[in-house]
Design a protein around this motif. Structure first.
Motif, PDB file in Angstrom:
ATOM      1  N   LEU A 130      14.957 -14.494   4.163  1.00 35.15           N
ATOM      2  CA  LEU A 130      15.349 -13.187   4.682  1.00 35.15           C
ATOM      3  C   LEU A 130      16.666 -12.737   4.065  1.00 35.15           C
ATOM      4  O   LEU A 130      16.819 -11.580   3.651  1.00 35.15           O
ATOM      5  CB  LEU A 130      15.475 -13.240   6.209  1.00 35.15           C
ATOM      6  CG  LEU A 130      14.221 -13.619   6.989  1.00 35.15           C
ATOM      7  CD1 LEU A 130      14.508 -13.597   8.482  1.00 35.15           C
ATOM      8  CD2 LEU A 130      13.076 -12.668   6.666  1.00 35.15           C
ATOM      9  N   VAL A 131      17.626 -13.651   3.986  1.00 33.23           N
ATOM     10  CA  VAL A 131      18.932 -13.318   3.424  1.00 33.23           C
ATOM     11  C   VAL A 131      18.810 -12.960   1.940  1.00 33.23           C
ATOM     12  O   VAL A 131      19.398 -11.984   1.468  1.00 33.23           O
ATOM     13  CB  VAL A 131      19.922 -14.485   3.621  1.00 33.23           C
ATOM     14  CG1 VAL A 131      21.217 -14.242   2.852  1.00 33.23           C
ATOM     15  CG2 VAL A 131      20.221 -14.683   5.104  1.00 33.23           C
ATOM     16  N   LEU A 132      18.030 -13.735   1.196  1.00 30.34           N
ATOM     17  CA  LEU A 132      17.882 -13.479  -0.236  1.00 30.34           C
ATOM     18  C   LEU A 132      17.192 -12.136  -0.498  1.00 30.34           C
ATOM     19  O   LEU A 132      17.611 -11.363  -1.367  1.00 30.34           O
ATOM     20  CB  LEU A 132      17.090 -14.607  -0.897  1.00 30.34           C
ATOM     21  CG  LEU A 132      17.797 -15.964  -0.991  1.00 30.34           C
ATOM     22  CD1 LEU A 132      16.860 -17.014  -1.587  1.00 30.34           C
ATOM     23  CD2 LEU A 132      19.073 -15.862  -1.818  1.00 30.34           C
ATOM     24  N   ILE A 133      16.140 -11.843   0.257  1.00 32.80           N
ATOM     25  CA  ILE A 133      15.414 -10.580   0.061  1.00 32.80           C
ATOM     26  C   ILE A 133      16.300  -9.390   0.426  1.00 32.80           C
ATOM     27  O   ILE A 133      16.362  -8.391  -0.296  1.00 32.80           O
ATOM     28  CB  ILE A 133      14.111 -10.575   0.889  1.00 32.80           C
ATOM     29  CG1 ILE A 133      13.126 -11.605   0.333  1.00 32.80           C
ATOM     30  CG2 ILE A 133      13.466  -9.186   0.878  1.00 32.80           C
ATOM     31  CD1 ILE A 133      11.913 -11.835   1.214  1.00 32.80           C
ATOM     32  N   LEU A 134      17.000  -9.487   1.559  1.00 36.66           N
ATOM     33  CA  LEU A 134      17.888  -8.400   1.960  1.00 36.66           C
ATOM     34  C   LEU A 134      19.049  -8.256   0.973  1.00 36.66           C
ATOM     35  O   LEU A 134      19.507  -7.135   0.698  1.00 36.66           O
ATOM     36  CB  LEU A 134      18.423  -8.651   3.370  1.00 36.66           C
ATOM     37  CG  LEU A 134      17.408  -8.475   4.499  1.00 36.66           C
ATOM     38  CD1 LEU A 134      18.002  -8.917   5.824  1.00 36.66           C
ATOM     39  CD2 LEU A 134      16.947  -7.026   4.590  1.00 36.66           C
ATOM     40  N   GLY A 135      19.535  -9.370   0.416  1.00 36.56           N
ATOM     41  CA  GLY A 135      20.601  -9.313  -0.572  1.00 36.56           C
ATOM     42  C   GLY A 135      20.197  -8.525  -1.803  1.00 36.56           C
ATOM     43  O   GLY A 135      20.969  -7.717  -2.334  1.00 36.56           O
ATOM     44  N   ALA A 136      18.970  -8.734  -2.266  1.00 36.23           N
ATOM     45  CA  ALA A 136      18.482  -7.986  -3.422  1.00 36.23           C
ATOM     46  C   ALA A 136      18.334  -6.503  -3.101  1.00 36.23           C
ATOM     47  O   ALA A 136      18.663  -5.629  -3.918  1.00 36.23           O
ATOM     48  CB  ALA A 136      17.147  -8.553  -3.883  1.00 36.23           C
ATOM     49  N   THR A 137      17.860  -6.202  -1.899  1.00 39.40           N
ATOM     50  CA  THR A 137      17.674  -4.808  -1.512  1.00 39.40           C
ATOM     51  C   THR A 137      19.003  -4.058  -1.470  1.00 39.40           C
ATOM     52  O   THR A 137      19.150  -2.981  -2.051  1.00 39.40           O
ATOM     53  CB  THR A 137      16.984  -4.719  -0.134  1.00 39.40           C
ATOM     54  OG1 THR A 137      15.699  -5.332  -0.218  1.00 39.40           O
ATOM     55  CG2 THR A 137      16.819  -3.270   0.304  1.00 39.40           C
ATOM     56  N   PHE A 138      19.989  -4.635  -0.785  1.00 45.81           N
ATOM     57  CA  PHE A 138      21.282  -3.968  -0.677  1.00 45.81           C
ATOM     58  C   PHE A 138      22.031  -3.988  -2.006  1.00 45.81           C
ATOM     59  O   PHE A 138      22.791  -3.074  -2.314  1.00 45.81           O
ATOM     60  CB  PHE A 138      22.111  -4.614   0.434  1.00 45.81           C
ATOM     61  CG  PHE A 138      21.614  -4.291   1.805  1.00 45.81           C
ATOM     62  CD1 PHE A 138      21.614  -2.984   2.268  1.00 45.81           C
ATOM     63  CD2 PHE A 138      21.127  -5.277   2.644  1.00 45.81           C
ATOM     64  CE1 PHE A 138      21.150  -2.672   3.537  1.00 45.81           C
ATOM     65  CE2 PHE A 138      20.657  -4.985   3.914  1.00 45.81           C
ATOM     66  CZ  PHE A 138      20.666  -3.669   4.361  1.00 45.81           C
ATOM     67  N   GLY A 139      21.827  -5.049  -2.803  1.00 44.23           N
ATOM     68  CA  GLY A 139      22.446  -5.097  -4.118  1.00 44.23           C
ATOM     69  C   GLY A 139      21.961  -3.974  -5.014  1.00 44.23           C
ATOM     70  O   GLY A 139      22.737  -3.352  -5.752  1.00 44.23           O
ATOM     71  N   LEU A 156       0.814  -1.211   0.000  1.00 46.91           N
ATOM     72  CA  LEU A 156       0.000   0.000   0.000  1.00 46.91           C
ATOM     73  C   LEU A 156       0.851   1.267   0.000  1.00 46.91           C
ATOM     74  O   LEU A 156       0.456   2.295  -0.552  1.00 46.91           O
ATOM     75  CB  LEU A 156      -0.924  -0.004   1.220  1.00 46.91           C
ATOM     76  CG  LEU A 156      -2.045  -1.057   1.199  1.00 46.91           C
ATOM     77  CD1 LEU A 156      -2.669  -1.194   2.579  1.00 46.91           C
ATOM     78  CD2 LEU A 156      -3.104  -0.705   0.168  1.00 46.91           C
ATOM     79  N   LEU A 157       2.023   1.195   0.621  1.00 45.45           N
ATOM     80  CA  LEU A 157       2.906   2.359   0.671  1.00 45.45           C
ATOM     81  C   LEU A 157       3.933   2.360  -0.458  1.00 45.45           C
ATOM     82  O   LEU A 157       4.698   3.315  -0.605  1.00 45.45           O
ATOM     83  CB  LEU A 157       3.625   2.415   2.026  1.00 45.45           C
ATOM     84  CG  LEU A 157       2.735   2.579   3.266  1.00 45.45           C
ATOM     85  CD1 LEU A 157       3.571   2.588   4.528  1.00 45.45           C
ATOM     86  CD2 LEU A 157       1.894   3.843   3.174  1.00 45.45           C
ATOM     87  N   GLY A 158       3.968   1.265  -1.227  1.00 45.83           N
ATOM     88  CA  GLY A 158       4.870   1.192  -2.368  1.00 45.83           C
ATOM     89  C   GLY A 158       6.331   1.086  -1.996  1.00 45.83           C
ATOM     90  O   GLY A 158       7.179   1.763  -2.591  1.00 45.83           O
ATOM     91  N   VAL A 159       6.650   0.239  -1.005  1.00 42.25           N
ATOM     92  CA  VAL A 159       8.039   0.099  -0.560  1.00 42.25           C
ATOM     93  C   VAL A 159       8.470  -1.356  -0.662  1.00 42.25           C
ATOM     94  O   VAL A 159       7.673  -2.275  -0.463  1.00 42.25           O
ATOM     95  CB  VAL A 159       8.198   0.626   0.893  1.00 42.25           C
ATOM     96  CG1 VAL A 159       7.330  -0.158   1.854  1.00 42.25           C
ATOM     97  CG2 VAL A 159       9.653   0.576   1.339  1.00 42.25           C
ATOM     98  N   ASP A 160       9.743  -1.580  -0.962  1.00 43.57           N
ATOM     99  CA  ASP A 160      10.296  -2.914  -1.117  1.00 43.57           C
ATOM    100  C   ASP A 160      10.275  -3.666   0.211  1.00 43.57           C
ATOM    101  O   ASP A 160      10.531  -3.091   1.281  1.00 43.57           O
ATOM    102  CB  ASP A 160      11.734  -2.810  -1.633  1.00 43.57           C
ATOM    103  CG  ASP A 160      12.345  -4.157  -1.940  1.00 43.57           C
ATOM    104  OD1 ASP A 160      12.049  -4.706  -3.011  1.00 43.57           O
ATOM    105  OD2 ASP A 160      13.092  -4.673  -1.086  1.00 43.57           O
TER     106      ASP A 160
END
Length: 479
Positions: free
Chosen positions: A272-281, A184-188
């Motif tokens: 959790l690791v995979l999602i955070l990896g994409a975000t920081f990548g 709803l807020l449009g955030v990853d």
């Protein structure tokens, strides 16, 4: 009169307030399902605000551009796969006996005096992939055993576990509330996970570690005799336990060696690791093949699919479970998901109506004139909805729908939007009381009177809410 309602800030705000009042009356007084109540309130607001029928529901030939379909489709396209996969992952972890293995290992690590802390960490870890009420059903028998062995109040062992489950349920994807708020807020989701941990862990420490040690000395709750069998001494990491809610079933069905703790923790950590990896990548890397791989694997649906496949193999097939049996567990676990998705979809539709009517823009102007920070407004709206109608998910989704139009195009960074989502989540769990189904589940499963439940669980949720919001305010100040 109608022109004033449709065009003026005061008129639009009045319509919004009346729509929310109708929503609360339908849920609280009429006892209507939130899904139906949200639809009625949304349609009523749309019609009262003068939206054309074709904009609300489309035409007989096409409805794809309607507020109804965009509201439902936008959010369900975002969360349906995630919630479904998260549910399946939790079911496999439950049936494999991963929960009681986790308790046994943590209890051994912290010792008898630190058993409440071990129960809190169990709720925290096991709560990531498991819905709140399912977590209670699975872990409750293990708290009975820990309390009987420790000889102290059941509240001292149950409250830390409940705090862990509640924090993860409210603050961390793949649970429906924070996942829907992110949409709803449009955030990853990676940002929501990060801010959920930053703000949620201190709140868990206050509500799930400090508070139980205070109240556990003052309120003595006996273990309900009918809820627990005399356990055998744990061997090979098996903490075992019978009782209601499915915890005993999960243990009884396990005839092979207990799963390893590292396996359970690894399966929970993978998404959790995979999602955070994409975000920081995305933030740190240039466009490259590595970034493409991280982006693909870090998509929440892909990350959870990887985790579910690992669970199928490591906790199922490799330990003698057939594919047909895994299919049965999957089908059974997905049955309750339908109503959750309908409520979330209806909440998103309600928010879409608010956006289409211009109420959001009017509220933004009013807030700006009043000087009320958006993060405080979001928290207070969420608190009010939670106190009035009881459901944390309904409060979170409805508030996200109201606040979403306020921040759209306002230039907030992804980190700020994630903190805002956690502020809304904090408000959605405040002061659980008699209008909350979870209140009665806890009262029943842990043998507490209403007064005891108010003094323990209700206060716990309030501490979790207030400290969580305080952390969002601190983080917001630095962003």
């Amino acid at each position: 009169m109608l022109t004033w309602l449709h065009d003026s800030t005061a008129g639009l705000l009045l319509l919004c307030a009346l729509a929310i009042a109708v929503l609360l009356v339908l849920i609280i007084k009429v006892k209507l399902e939130p899904f139906i109540a949200l639809l009625i309130a949304g349609f009523a607001l749309a019609l009262a605000a003068g939206l054309p029928v074709t904009e609300i529901v489309g035409t007989a030939l096409s409805a794809s551009d309607s507020v109804l379909e965009k509201g439902f489709g936008g959010i369900l396209g975002h969360i349906a796969v995630i919630v479904g996969l998260g549910t399946v992952l939790g079911a496999i972890l439950e049936r494999s006996g991963g929960a009681d293995v986790l308790v046994a290992k943590l209890t051994g690590l912290f010792g008898e005096r630190g058993a409440p802390v071990a129960m809190g960490l169990t709720g925290l870890i096991f709560g990531i992939p498991v819905f709140f009420d399912i977590g209670i059903f699975v872990l409750a028998p293990l708290t009975y055993i820990a309390a009987r062995r420790g000889g102290r109040s059941l509240a001292l062992y149950a409250l830390p576990m409940l705090a862990g489950l509640s924090m993860t349920h409210a603050f961390l994807p793949p649970h429906p509330g924070p996942t829907a708020a992110a949409g709803l807020l449009g955030v990853d989701l990676g940002w929501v996970i990060l801010m959920g941990l930053v703000c949620g862990l201190p709140a868990f420490a206050a509500a799930g570690i400090a508070w139980p040690y205070v109240i556990g000395r003052r309120i003595h709750v006996e273990v309900p005799a009918e809820f627990v069998r005399d356990p055998q001494p744990p061997t090979g990491g098996d903490a075992g336990g019978g009782g209601v809610g499915g915890g005993g079933t999960a243990v009884a069905e396990r005839t092979t060696a207990p799963v390893r703790l590292a396996t359970v923790l690894g399966i929970v950590a993978v998404p959790l690791v995979l999602i955070l990896g994409a975000t920081f990548g995305t933030v740190t890397l240039e466009e490259s093949r590595l970034l493409s791989v991280l982006t693909f694997l870090g998509n929440p649906a892909v990350a959870l699919t990887v985790s579910v496949l690992l669970a199928f193999w490591l906790l199922g097939v490799r330990r003698g479970t057939t594919v047909a049996e895994l299919g049965s567990v999957t089908a059974e676990s997905l049955r309750p998901v339908g109503m959750i998705l309908l409520v979330v979809g209806a909440g998103a539709f309600f928010g879409k109506v608010i956006s289409a009517t211009g109420v959001g823009a009017a509220l933004a102007d009013t807030m700006s004139d009043a000087g009320l920070p958006v993060i405080l407004l979001a928290y207070l709206i969420s608190c009010g909805l939670r106190l009035a109608q009881g459901s944390a998910t309904v409060a979170l989704v409805t508030t996200g729908g109201i606040v979403g139009p306020l921040v759209e195009g306002a230039g907030y960074s992804p980190a700020q939007l994630a903190v805002l989502a956690i502020a809304i989540a904090s408000g959605s769990i405040i002061a659980s009381h008699v209008n909350d189904g979870g209140f009665w589940i806890i009262s029943r499963y842990f043998g507490m009177t209403v007064k005891q439940t108010l003094a323990t669980w209700t206060v716990l949720e309030t501490i979790l809410s207030v400290v969580g919001f305080a952390m969002t305010a601190v983080v917001w100040a630095f962003l």
